[in-house]
Design an enzyme around this catalytic site. Structure first.
Site, PDB file in Angstrom:
ATOM      1  N   ARG A   1     -10.415 -11.374   1.876  1.00 26.69           N
ATOM      2  CA  ARG A   1     -11.387 -12.572   1.427  1.00 26.69           C
ATOM      3  C   ARG A   1     -10.669 -14.008   1.413  1.00 26.69           C
ATOM      4  O   ARG A   1     -11.431 -14.764   1.691  1.00 26.69           O
ATOM      5  CB  ARG A   1     -11.810 -12.128  -0.231  1.00 26.69           C
ATOM      6  CG  ARG A   1     -10.538 -12.021  -1.129  1.00 26.69           C
ATOM      7  CD  ARG A   1     -10.745 -11.359  -2.245  1.00 26.69           C
ATOM      8  NE  ARG A   1     -10.992  -9.804  -1.990  1.00 26.69           N
ATOM      9  CZ  ARG A   1     -11.362  -8.998  -3.254  1.00 26.69           C
ATOM     10  NH1 ARG A   1     -11.426  -9.256  -4.234  1.00 26.69           N
ATOM     11  NH2 ARG A   1     -11.008  -7.626  -2.795  1.00 26.69           N
TER      12      ARG A   1
ATOM     13  N   LYS B   1       0.862  -1.085   0.013  1.00 23.59           N
ATOM     14  CA  LYS B   1       0.143   0.018  -0.066  1.00 23.59           C
ATOM     15  C   LYS B   1       0.854   1.356  -0.106  1.00 23.59           C
ATOM     16  O   LYS B   1       1.868   1.343   0.637  1.00 23.59           O
ATOM     17  CB  LYS B   1      -0.983   0.110   1.382  1.00 23.59           C
ATOM     18  CG  LYS B   1      -1.906  -1.027   1.350  1.00 23.59           C
ATOM     19  CD  LYS B   1      -2.823  -0.718   2.547  1.00 23.59           C
ATOM     20  CE  LYS B   1      -3.893  -1.811   2.513  1.00 23.59           C
ATOM     21  NZ  LYS B   1      -5.060  -1.660   1.623  1.00 23.59           N
TER      22      LYS B   1
HETATM   23  N1  BES Z   1      -8.293  -3.563   4.518  1.00 28.11           N
HETATM   24  C1  BES Z   1      -8.334  -3.268   3.053  1.00 28.11           C
HETATM   25  C2  BES Z   1      -9.561  -2.509   2.767  1.00 28.11           C
HETATM   26  C3  BES Z   1      -9.877  -1.086   3.463  1.00 28.11           C
HETATM   27  C4  BES Z   1      -9.404   0.035   2.752  1.00 28.11           C
HETATM   28  C5  BES Z   1     -10.420  -1.077   4.577  1.00 28.11           C
HETATM   29  C6  BES Z   1      -9.525   1.219   3.628  1.00 28.11           C
HETATM   30  C7  BES Z   1     -10.347  -0.100   5.376  1.00 28.11           C
HETATM   31  C8  BES Z   1     -10.075   1.379   4.687  1.00 28.11           C
HETATM   32  C9  BES Z   1      -8.341  -4.490   2.097  1.00 28.11           C
HETATM   33  O1  BES Z   1      -7.529  -5.439   2.316  1.00 28.11           O
HETATM   34  C10 BES Z   1      -7.853  -4.075   0.648  1.00 28.11           C
HETATM   35  O2  BES Z   1      -6.643  -3.640   0.682  1.00 28.11           O
HETATM   36  N2  BES Z   1      -8.704  -4.209  -0.159  1.00 28.11           N
HETATM   37  C11 BES Z   1      -8.282  -3.644  -1.572  1.00 28.11           C
HETATM   38  C12 BES Z   1      -8.860  -4.888  -2.291  1.00 28.11           C
HETATM   39  C13 BES Z   1      -8.249  -4.476  -3.969  1.00 28.11           C
HETATM   40  C14 BES Z   1      -6.624  -4.801  -3.736  1.00 28.11           C
HETATM   41  C15 BES Z   1      -8.793  -5.575  -4.781  1.00 28.11           C
HETATM   42  C16 BES Z   1      -8.798  -2.361  -1.612  1.00 28.11           C
HETATM   43  O3  BES Z   1     -10.098  -1.930  -1.370  1.00 28.11           O
HETATM   44  O4  BES Z   1      -8.077  -1.629  -2.448  1.00 28.11           O
HETATM   45 MN    MN Z   2      -5.612  -5.245   1.952  1.00 28.93          MN
END
Ligand code: BES
Ligand code: MN
Ligand code: ZN
Length: 495
Positions: A347, A273
């Site tokens: 997931r 990230k």
């Molecule tokens: N934990 C994150 C989602 C999230 C983002 C929660 C911001 C709270 C605040 C999740 O694991 C994630 O990174 N999701 C990705 C999925 C994508 C890579 C398909 C996302 O939402 O960008």
């Molecule tokens: Mn994630």
């Protein structure tokens, strides 16, 4: 756990010291004791000067009120008395706690001319007081940073039937403890709360009569949980799967089940990230926190229901052993998954946790909670959690529980057009479905691991943390899900 303030109940009596808070309906028609609290009769003038009309959760304050021996007199508006939901009463309680500021000794007078709020209404005022009083300040070492500690505050609610209110409040208090626990865990930094430490917190529920089993990496390997373990392998901290059981119902009743995403920190893994706001990913275990908070609440109020709570606890880190994009893992269900993005890890954790839950317990339903996608924040903001479900009855019950408690959910679609977006030529499925409909394709992924079990997925990425402050929450972590699911159980699955 952060300690709560004390909430007690008493018969009407003229207050002598501390802070006094009156509740006034729209129109400001107060009862007899409420009038006694203002011997010099200053309130009508105060109401006019402040343009106070008694609107829901509005407040007006009088310092050193004339003719009294107490420090402060505040009035909190009730709004229209015939239209107050459970959530509204809690908001009123929140406004009471806010009006009390740093006072240690607070008398709350619920005396409205001609109407008698029910014991449950009064209990919900108490609930709101507790929820508003929560602060996460355990790492603030300088005393002047903090006011009166929540645990040193005492609220005495004067009402017509204090015994009935006290009884109703015992349940509300159990639920507040569950919310406190969930908030504490979400607020806790990840250096302190890893999977092992989180599991140890679950073990503490045994004191309330909850059966707690903790599966280690070895046991998960034996069960074939390749999806969950693939996420965990990039961290030096080993994963845990926690299985909590509260058997308060008839033994012949199949349990209901709640499953939580417990990523103690989500760096994204190799698909790392960006740095901005990455610290918020300490809260990526908020789904699991809601599940443990719910189990605490149900056990503490001795709910007459059989309930299973499962938490998949991992850390998503990018070390030399981390999984890579392109890797293919085999889940406990036997289905294979091509990893496209290691940041779509929640997931993967839930895939094995849901399958395990279904195989082990054949529950009446499974509800999972997860901070699953950033896309749900784009779609719904901070006020509704995304609801995805294969079952209309369960969905309607969740929506009703959301409306009552104020922990609102909004149903989103599922369908084969979305499902096929996660097909891949290399394996049974891939773990991301592209840019469009990101929250839905995530839900479609989960759906492949529940078979025919009635199921609902709550995407709480926007509601469990970082919501704007409200009457009943001033903390970064909201504890979202505990009150919602406690109400779901109480309304449909007890007795
Ligand atoms: N934990 C994150 C989602 C999230 C983002 C929660 C911001 C709270 C605040 C999740 O694991 C994630 O990174 N999701 C990705 C999925 C994508 C890579 C398909 C996302 O939402 O960008
Ligand atoms: Mn994630
Ligand atoms: Zn995540």
């Amino acid at each position: 756990m952060t300690e709560k303030p004390t909430v007690a109940f008493a018969k009407f009596a003229a207050p002598k010291k501390g802070s006094v808070i009156l509740l006034a309906p729209e129109g400001c028609n107060l009862g007899q004791t409420a009038a006694v609290a203002d011997p010099a009769g200053v309130l009508p003038k105060v109401f006019a000067a402040a343009e106070f009309k008694g609107k829901l959760a509005s407040t007006v304050e009088v310092l050193a009120p004339q003719g009294t021996t107490y420090d402060r007199l505040a009035v909190v508006g009730l709004g229209k008395l015939d239209a107050l939901s459970e959530q509204a009463w809690a908001q009123i309680g929140g406004a009471v706690a806010a009006a009390a500021k740093n006072a240690a000794d607070v008398t709350v007078i619920v005396d409205v001319a001609g109407t008698e709020p029910s014991a449950r209404d009064i209990a919900n005022i108490g609930l709101g007081i507790l929820l508003r009083a929560y602060v996460f300040d355990k790492y603030k070492t300088r005393k002047d940073d903090n006011g009166t500690k929540a645990k040193d505050k005492k609220f005495t609610i004067q009402c017509a039937d204090p015994n009935a209110a006290k009884k109703a409040f015992a349940e509300a208090s159990a639920v507040a403890e569950g919310v406190y626990l969930a908030r504490d865990l979400v607020n806790e930094p990840s250096n302190v709360l890893g999977p092992v430490e989180f599991a140890a917190r679950a073990k503490e529920l045994e004191a309330l009569g909850v059966k707690v089993d903790i599966l280690t990496e070895k046991e998960m390997r034996r069960l074939g949980m390749g999806a969950l373990l693939g996420v965990a392998q990039g961290s030096v901290r080993p994963p845990r799967l926690v299985v909590m059981q509260w058997n308060g119902g008839k033994s012949k009743h199949k349990p209901v089940a709640f499953v939580g995403k417990g990523v103690v920190f989500d760096t994204g893994g190799i698909s790392i990230k960006p740095a901005a706001s990455m610290e918020d990913m300490k809260g990526d275990m908020a789904g699991a926190a809601a599940v443990i908070g719910l189990m605490h609440a149900l056990a503490a109020r001795k709910a007459k229901a059989n309930v299973v709570g499962i938490m998949g606890l991992v850390e998503n880190m990018p070390d030399g052993n981390a999984q890579r994009p392109g890797d293919i893992v085999t889940s406990m269900s036997g289905q294979t998954i091509e990893i496209i993005n290691t940041d779509a890890e929640g997931r993967l954790v839930l895939a094995d946790a849901l399958w395990y839950c279904k195989e082990q317990f054949q529950p009446q339903f499974m509800v999972n909670l997860a901070t699953l996608t950033g896309a749900i924040i784009v779609a719904l903001g901070n006020t509704h959690a995304g609801l995805f479900s294969n079952d209309d009855t369960l969905s309607e019950r969740l929506a009703a529980a959301g409306a009552a408690t104020g922990e609102k959910v909004w149903r989103m679609p599922l369908g084969s057009e979305y499902d096929k977006l996660i097909d891949t030529k290399n394996a049974d499925m891939k773990n991301t479905g592209g840019r469009s409909a990101g929250s839905i394709t995530a839900a479609q992924f989960l759906k492949r691991f529940v078979d025919d079990t009635p199921w609902a997925h709550l995407d709480v990425a926007g509601t469990a943390m970082g919501s704007p402050s409200s009457e009943i929450n001033q903390s970064w972590a909201s504890g979202f899900g505990v009150r919602l699911l406690d109400r779901l159980v109480a309304d449909h699955y007890e007795g």
